[in-house]
Structure formats: structure tokens, C-alpha cells
Design a protein around this motif. Structure first.
Motif, PDB file in Angstrom:
ATOM      1  N   ILE A 184       0.771  -1.077   0.049  1.00 28.31           N
ATOM      2  CA  ILE A 184      -0.155  -0.035   0.053  1.00 28.31           C
ATOM      3  C   ILE A 184       0.663   1.377   0.123  1.00 28.31           C
ATOM      4  N   GLN A 185       1.962   1.125   0.691  1.00 27.68           N
ATOM      5  CA  GLN A 185       2.844   2.326   0.711  1.00 27.68           C
ATOM      6  C   GLN A 185       3.467   2.591  -0.549  1.00 27.68           C
ATOM      7  N   ILE A 186       3.931   1.466  -1.031  1.00 26.54           N
ATOM      8  CA  ILE A 186       4.684   1.706  -2.476  1.00 26.54           C
ATOM      9  C   ILE A 186       3.658   2.218  -3.631  1.00 26.54           C
ATOM     10  N   ASP A 187       2.230   1.814  -3.582  1.00 29.97           N
ATOM     11  CA  ASP A 187       1.112   2.019  -4.107  1.00 29.97           C
ATOM     12  C   ASP A 187       1.008   3.662  -4.164  1.00 29.97           C
ATOM     13  N   LEU A 188       0.920   4.018  -2.865  1.00 33.66           N
ATOM     14  CA  LEU A 188       0.568   5.549  -2.688  1.00 33.66           C
ATOM     15  C   LEU A 188       1.693   6.218  -3.101  1.00 33.66           C
ATOM     16  N   ASP A 305       4.134  -7.375  -3.061  1.00 32.46           N
ATOM     17  CA  ASP A 305       2.934  -8.138  -3.536  1.00 32.46           C
ATOM     18  C   ASP A 305       3.244  -9.688  -3.918  1.00 32.46           C
ATOM     19  N   VAL A 306       4.153 -10.038  -4.255  1.00 40.15           N
ATOM     20  CA  VAL A 306       4.564 -11.450  -4.390  1.00 40.15           C
ATOM     21  C   VAL A 306       4.679 -11.977  -2.922  1.00 40.15           C
ATOM     22  N   PHE A 307       5.582 -11.361  -2.154  1.00 44.27           N
ATOM     23  CA  PHE A 307       5.626 -11.996  -0.924  1.00 44.27           C
ATOM     24  C   PHE A 307       4.251 -12.103  -0.171  1.00 44.27           C
ATOM     25  N   SER A 308       3.503 -11.062  -0.034  1.00 43.25           N
ATOM     26  CA  SER A 308       2.239 -11.293   0.568  1.00 43.25           C
ATOM     27  C   SER A 308       1.480 -12.499   0.193  1.00 43.25           C
ATOM     28  N   ARG A 468       6.808   8.438 -16.153  1.00 46.72           N
ATOM     29  CA  ARG A 468       5.779   7.505 -15.453  1.00 46.72           C
ATOM     30  C   ARG A 468       6.368   5.950 -15.786  1.00 46.72           C
ATOM     31  N   ASN A 469       7.002   5.647 -16.872  1.00 50.59           N
ATOM     32  CA  ASN A 469       7.575   4.522 -16.899  1.00 50.59           C
ATOM     33  C   ASN A 469       8.509   3.883 -15.741  1.00 50.59           C
ATOM     34  N   ASN A 470       9.254   5.192 -15.711  1.00 48.47           N
ATOM     35  CA  ASN A 470      10.391   5.072 -14.572  1.00 48.47           C
ATOM     36  C   ASN A 470       9.852   4.893 -13.143  1.00 48.47           C
ATOM     37  N   VAL A 471       8.959   5.632 -12.842  1.00 45.75           N
ATOM     38  CA  VAL A 471       8.204   5.468 -11.688  1.00 45.75           C
ATOM     39  C   VAL A 471       7.488   4.021 -11.385  1.00 45.75           C
ATOM     40  N   LEU A 472       7.131   3.476 -12.563  1.00 42.79           N
ATOM     41  CA  LEU A 472       6.815   2.098 -12.568  1.00 42.79           C
ATOM     42  C   LEU A 472       7.828   1.259 -12.381  1.00 42.79           C
ATOM     43  N   LEU A 473       9.080   1.362 -12.793  1.00 38.22           N
ATOM     44  CA  LEU A 473      10.220   0.625 -12.566  1.00 38.22           C
ATOM     45  C   LEU A 473      10.658   0.700 -11.258  1.00 38.22           C
ATOM     46  N   PHE A 474      10.529   1.551 -10.554  1.00 36.95           N
ATOM     47  CA  PHE A 474      10.876   1.652  -9.051  1.00 36.95           C
ATOM     48  C   PHE A 474      10.038   0.450  -8.609  1.00 36.95           C
TER      49      PHE A 474
END
Length: 482
Positions: A184-188, A305-308, A468-474
Motif C-alpha cells: 500500500i505504501q509503495i502504491d501510494l 505483492d509477491v511476498f504477501s 511514468r515508466n520510470n516510476v513504475l520501474l521503481f
């Protein structure tokens, strides 16, 4: 061994054997499909191994980092997720206590009036006539009180691992909730970063329109001067005025979008709307990371997300084991120790000490249908958890591969668009000179202005998409926020 004890042991063994025959098996945890190598033929020669990603070295804009901190402090969704972690932690602590004996300390007072034609009434009356009791041992037959003060304890023996697996399930659910909080923190953070860079892109777009409007005003002055001496028509003047108004309207519309975006950022950060401080730089491509040798499995399984989903799978497997253990006999031990008397005067005498030891073996018989259905539900939940886990791994791989490929393509596109803008900048100067000398008409002058504006807007659009692509890369690389 005495006959009665032998008979009890035989019956217990037979009951356990019959119970075991009807116990279903827990489905083993499946293995996810092996992830292939990244299909990215455009990757530059590697300069070492990728060891992880850090929030503050990936996003260096201090204004954006302040917004991240505001999200952690005040965002309602993040606060709700924190409470869910606390709940999962409480469930975990409770599951640990279920393995321990319970202990209750207290006192009870009760009273009974027995009928004369009941076993208790006749027994109490007969006891009072006995010569073997003292005056203090005589029972009040009109109203018989009962005083008890002491401790009671009970303990379920976890012979089949039911409580142990419940504890293991709670532990994995707690770990899943922690990873869910990170997700959730990463998504925010991703949402905030995208909105923040959307705002910067709007600032840049506004500046492009303003600069081009100011540039076109010079061409407009030339047209008006040409009209005064009869070298230009009123139609040319009106065309330039119309284009000027179009650009001015676009400038006002961009200002409206900026206000809307600032409000959205304020809502996510949990504050009342105000002006958002920002820089003027979009997020550049981090080629140092792209040129590293990326271990796909390590990166994918570092994602929250994978770990969860992995921990949720482990929890569902433990739940299925606990459901299976419910088919076996329940073994309970109990003990009571304290002071017990039917007289308040004698309750604290040593002779009032009383105790009891209990042992029980309960075999489920007629409720096995219910237990079977509960087990089937738990087993199906395990299958669902595995499918969610496999889905998250597949999604993570495809997302990472797609973003890496897109980043390389954006690099080439941006080079071409930057060169196009340089050519059109020179074209504006040439068109003005040609118009003054009579080698170009006003229509060519307007088209030159439009082409330059469109090229600059296209370049900004690709720069924005690359950001935006580089934000998703993070996020695709694990999004380390610790």
C-alpha cells in the motif's frame, strides 16, 4: 495391566484408528512455474549485478520526498493498513496463548434448597443424624449454601498439531499483512510520484504555450506591419488572432488542470488543499540500474505483492492442516484447586481444601460431515492462494520485462523528438525571414508556428510517459522503502 484398563486402551486405539481412516489428506503446496530469463536484447553490456533499489537514491527530488513523508503521516488508507497489521499481530499473540493452559482464579457463592424426596435432600437429612460428624459439619437442610474460592485450569493437548498450525497460520497472516502494508505504501508513493510529475509536466506544457504565444506575437506584429503597407491582407491578421485566442484558451485550461492535480495530491497526503511545492525536472532514466545484471527471481520475490501472496499461501496451507487435525480425538486436561465449604465459618479451615483432576478424550462422530466441509473449504482456499501467488509472480515478471523494453525504446524516441524540435526552431527563424522578403506567405508562417508547438508538446508527452515508466520501474524492481 488390569482388564478395565486394557479394555479402555483397546477401545481408544480402535476409535483412533477408525477416525484416522476417514481423515482426508492435505494437498501439498505446489511449485510456481519457473521464471525465464528477461527477453531484452537491447540491454547494454552489464556493469555488475543489481543489488537492490533505494527510495531516496532513486527519487532525489526533495519536494517529492517530503510528499512521501506526508503520506506516511496522514494518509487514511495507510493508517487503516497499519491498524490491520496491528490486528494481525494481536491474532498471532492470541494463537500463541492457545498452546498454553488456561488459568482462572476467583470465588463463587451459591445456594440450593433440595426437596425432601430427592437424593440430595434425603442424603443431607441422613448425614445430620450421623454420629460421625461434628456440629460444624452439619448441613443446613432448609437452604444449603456452597462457598468456593480457588483456581481452575484447563489445557487442550495439541497431540495432532491443530493449535500449532493455527499459530503458524496466524504468523504467516501477520507477515502477509506487513507486506501488504509495504505494498500500500509503495502504491501510494507511486500514485503521488505520478501526480507530482503530472504537475511538473503541466507546468512545462504551460510554459511551452506561453513561450510560443510570445513568439507568435512577434510574427503577429510583422503581419500587422505588412498589412499597413498593403503587403498583407486582413484575412492573415484574423487568422493570427484566432490562433492567439486558441493558445490563450489552452493556457487557461492548463491552469485549471494544475488546480485539480494539486487538490488530488493534497487529498492523498491527507492535508487540506494548498499550493504544492515542486521542481521543474521530470524523472530521468536511471541507466546505471538498467545496465546491471538483474537476477529475475530475486527481484520478483523481493516485491511485497509477491511476498504477501506467498505468506497467504503458507497460511492457507497451515489452515488446511489445522482443519485436518480436527478429525482426530480432542484430548483435554483440567484441574481445580481451592477452598470449598457449605459454611462461611469453615471456608478458610485447612480441612476445606479441595481439588479435582480431569481428563477427557472426545472423538468426533456425527459431526464429521461438518468437519469435512470445513476441510474442503480450507483446501479450496489453499488452491486459490496458490493461484493468486502464481498470478503475482507472472504479473511481476511481465511488468518488469515490459518496462525495461519500453525504457530503451523511449530513449531512442526522445533523441529523435529533441532533434525534430531543434530543426523546427530554426524553421521559425527562416520562415519569418522568408515572409519579410516575400518568399513565404502568412499561411506558411502559421504552419511553422503550429509545427513547432506540436513538436514541443510531443517531446514533452514522451518525456512525461518516460517518467511514468520510470516510476513504475521503481515498483517493478521491488520498491525498497526501508
Amino acid at each position: 495391566m488390569k482388564p478395565n484398563k486394557l479394555k479402555f486402551a483397546v477401545l481408544s486405539t480402535a476409535a483412533l484408528a477408525l477416525t484416522s481412516c476417514a481423515v482426508p489428506k492435505v494437498t501439498a503446496i505446489k511449485e510456481v512455474k519457473e521464471t525465464p530469463e528477461l527477453q531484452n536484447s537491447e540491454t547494454i553490456a552489464t556493469s555488475g549485478d543489481f543489488t537492490g533499489i533505494d527510495l531516496k537514491t532513486y527519487f532525489t527530488d526533495q519536494n517529492l520526498l517530503k510528499l512521501f513523508e506526508q503520506v506516511k503521516q496522514a494518509n487514511p488508507d495507510f493508517k487503516i493498513a497499519q491498524q490491520r497489521v496491528e490486528m494481525a499481530n494481536s491474532f498471532l499473540k492470541r494463537s500463541k496463548t492457545e498452546l498454553l493452559p488456561s488459568l482462572d482464579v476467583g470465588a463463587t457463592i451459591s445456594g440450593d434448597r433440595y426437596g425432601k424426596y430427592t437424593m440430595e435432600g434425603v442424603g443431607n437429612y441422613d448425614t445430620n443424624l450421623s454420629s460421625n460428624i461434628t456440629e460444624q459439619q452439619k448441613i443446613n437442610t432448609d437452604f444449603t449454601p456452597n462457598y468456593w474460592m480457588g483456581a481452575r485450569s484447563s489445557w487442550e493437548i495439541d497431540a495432532w498439531g491443530k493449535l500449532k498450525n493455527k499459530k503458524l497460520s496466524a504468523q504467516n497472516k501477520f507477515l502477509a499483512s506487513e507486506e501488504g502494508l509495504k505494498l500500500i505504501q509503495i502504491d501510494l508513493f507511486t500514485d503521488i510520484a505520478n501526480l507530482y510529475y503530472d504537475l511538473i509536466a503541466l507546468d512545462k506544457r504551460l510554459k511551452i504555450y506561453q513561450d510560443n504565444y510570445n513568439l507568435q506575437k512577434k510574427a503577429f506584429e510583422i503581419i500587422k506591419a505588412q498589412r499597413e503597407v498593403g503587403k498583407a491582407t486582413e484575412l492573415a491578421v484574423q487568422q493570427f488572432k484566432a490562433q492567439n485566442n486558441n493558445w490563450l484558451a489552452e493556457i487557461e485550461h492548463i491552469k485549471l488542470e494544475i488546480v485539480t492535480l494539486q487538490q488530488a495530491i493534497a487529498t492523498i497526503t491527507g492535508v487540506y488543499g494548498n499550493n504544492i511545492e515542486r521542481s521543474s525536472t521530470l524523472l530521468p532514466t536511471n541507466y546505471e540500474i538498467l545496465n546491471k545484471n538483474i537476477n529475475v527471481d530475486a527481484v520478483i520475490h523481493s516485491r511485497p505483492d509477491v511476498f504477501s501472496n506467498y505468506y497467504s499461501l503458507q497460511a492457507s496451507h497451515a489452515d488446511a492442516k489445522a482443519a485436518r487435525a480436527s478429525f482426530y480425538p480432542r484430548i483435554d486436561l483440567g484441574a481445580t484447586f481451592g477452598l470449598n465449604s457449605f459454611s462461611a465459618e469453615t471456608i478458610f479451615k485447612p480441612a476445606s481444601l479441595a481439588g479435582q483432576l480431569l481428563g477427557g478424550l472426545m472423538v468426533p462422530v456425527f459431526n464429521k460431515g461438518q468437519l469435512k466441509y470445513e476441510f474442503n473449504i480450507a483446501d479450496s482456499k489453499q488452491e486459490i492462494a496458490f493461484l493468486n501467488y502464481q498470478k503475482s509472480v507472472t504479473t511481476a515478471f511481465n511488468e518488469l520485462q515490459s518496462i525495461l523494453k519500453q525504457t530503451k525504446i523511449f530513449h531512442r524516441v526522445l533523441d529523435l523528438k529533441e532533434e525534430e524540435v531543434r530543426f523546427l526552431d530554426k524553421g521559425i527563424e527562416v520562415s519569418n525571414d522568408l515572409y519579410i522578403t516575400g518568399y513565404a506567405n502568412y499561411f506558411e508562417l502559421i504552419n511553422a508556428q503550429k509545427s513547432k508547438l506540436q513538436a514541443e508538446l510531443d517531446l514533452l508527452r514522451f518525456q512525461h510517459e518516460n517518467t511514468r515508466n520510470n516510476v513504475l520501474l521503481f515498483k517493478a524492481l521491488g520498491g525498497n522503502i526501508d
